[in-house]
Design a protein around this motif. Sequence first.
Motif, short mmCIF file in Angstrom:
data_model
loop_
_atom_site.label_atom_id
_atom_site.label_comp_id
_atom_site.label_asym_id
_atom_site.label_seq_id
_atom_site.Cartn_x
_atom_site.Cartn_y
_atom_site.Cartn_z
N GLU A 1 18.92 -51.60 -12.73
CA GLU A 1 19.79 -50.52 -12.25
C GLU A 1 18.95 -49.33 -11.81
O GLU A 1 19.19 -48.73 -10.76
N LEU A 2 17.95 -48.97 -12.62
CA LEU A 2 17.10 -47.84 -12.28
C LEU A 2 16.33 -48.10 -10.99
O LEU A 2 16.17 -47.21 -10.16
N ALA A 3 15.87 -49.34 -10.79
CA ALA A 3 15.15 -49.69 -9.57
C ALA A 3 16.04 -49.53 -8.34
O ALA A 3 15.55 -49.24 -7.24
N ALA A 4 17.36 -49.70 -8.52
CA ALA A 4 18.30 -49.52 -7.42
C ALA A 4 18.67 -48.05 -7.21
O ALA A 4 19.41 -47.73 -6.27
N GLY A 5 18.17 -47.17 -8.09
CA GLY A 5 18.44 -45.74 -7.95
C GLY A 5 19.54 -45.21 -8.84
O GLY A 5 19.92 -44.05 -8.72
N TRP A 6 20.05 -46.07 -9.76
CA TRP A 6 21.17 -45.64 -10.60
C TRP A 6 20.71 -45.30 -12.00
O TRP A 6 20.14 -46.15 -12.70
N PRO A 7 20.94 -44.07 -12.47
CA PRO A 7 20.64 -43.74 -13.87
C PRO A 7 21.56 -44.50 -14.80
O PRO A 7 22.69 -44.84 -14.43
N VAL A 8 21.08 -44.77 -16.01
CA VAL A 8 21.83 -45.57 -16.97
C VAL A 8 21.90 -44.85 -18.31
O VAL A 8 20.87 -44.39 -18.82
N VAL A 9 23.08 -44.77 -18.87
CA VAL A 9 23.26 -44.25 -20.23
C VAL A 9 23.22 -45.46 -21.17
O VAL A 9 23.96 -46.43 -20.98
N VAL A 10 22.34 -45.40 -22.18
CA VAL A 10 22.22 -46.49 -23.14
C VAL A 10 22.56 -45.98 -24.53
O VAL A 10 22.34 -44.82 -24.85
N TRP A 11 23.12 -46.86 -25.33
CA TRP A 11 23.40 -46.55 -26.73
C TRP A 11 22.33 -47.21 -27.58
O TRP A 11 22.19 -48.43 -27.59
N ILE A 12 21.54 -46.38 -28.27
CA ILE A 12 20.46 -46.86 -29.11
C ILE A 12 20.99 -47.04 -30.53
O ILE A 12 21.63 -46.14 -31.08
N VAL A 13 20.72 -48.20 -31.12
CA VAL A 13 21.13 -48.45 -32.50
C VAL A 13 19.90 -48.42 -33.40
O VAL A 13 18.88 -49.04 -33.09
#
Length: 212
Positions: free
Chosen positions: A117-129
């Motif tokens: 997703e980042l390579a396509a230019g889209w930032p990503v929100v991730v949930w870290i456990v």
Amino acid sequence: MPALIQKLHPALYPGARLMLDDTRRPVFSQQGDWDAGSALHCAAMALAMLGKLFDPVDVRGYSSGPVAHFWDRAWPHYLHGLTPSELAAFVWELDAGAQPVQLEDPADELAHACSQELAAGWPVVVWIVNRRTDERHAALVVGIEEHDAILTALLLLDPAGAAPVLAVCNARLEFRKPHASYITAEGSMPAGVDGAVSIRLLDACTTGAGCA
């Protein structure tokens, strides 16, 4: 000699403070000690990186316009936080020209999906456990690290951490056997990704550019 490469989202400008490339405004939005708004802070930073939110830092300082609209929608969720599906609904309801996409990849493949997703230019929100306590919080993927073309870390902006100084991130999710490690200035812990939402430009998705 092995090659180590870091790739940063193109909307960001590294320096003494991490800034948006086009406006040179600070991008890091910091979470308070009492709130559970990490996902909201991440959404504000992501929308700013996409050019859909002018100021992701002082969201309470505007009486009108997109930033004020964001805060009006965000504050009711501020103390209890948002799950991935709730964040996706929140971004849709903003009607800010962005399309949230909840990534449905298996847990052990989510990090690679975030990288794509980042390579396509889209930032990503991730949930870290945190695998010690089972606690979860959100962070924003702003870059990746590759070692000999193999993904070795996600570079993150963690709203609960200190603002990055002379750095592009304030947290890292490093992939090492037998488990991944979440590393901040305060220490490290065994961790993993437990959900992710990519935020894409709606215009690009409408035209089919970079969207599934």
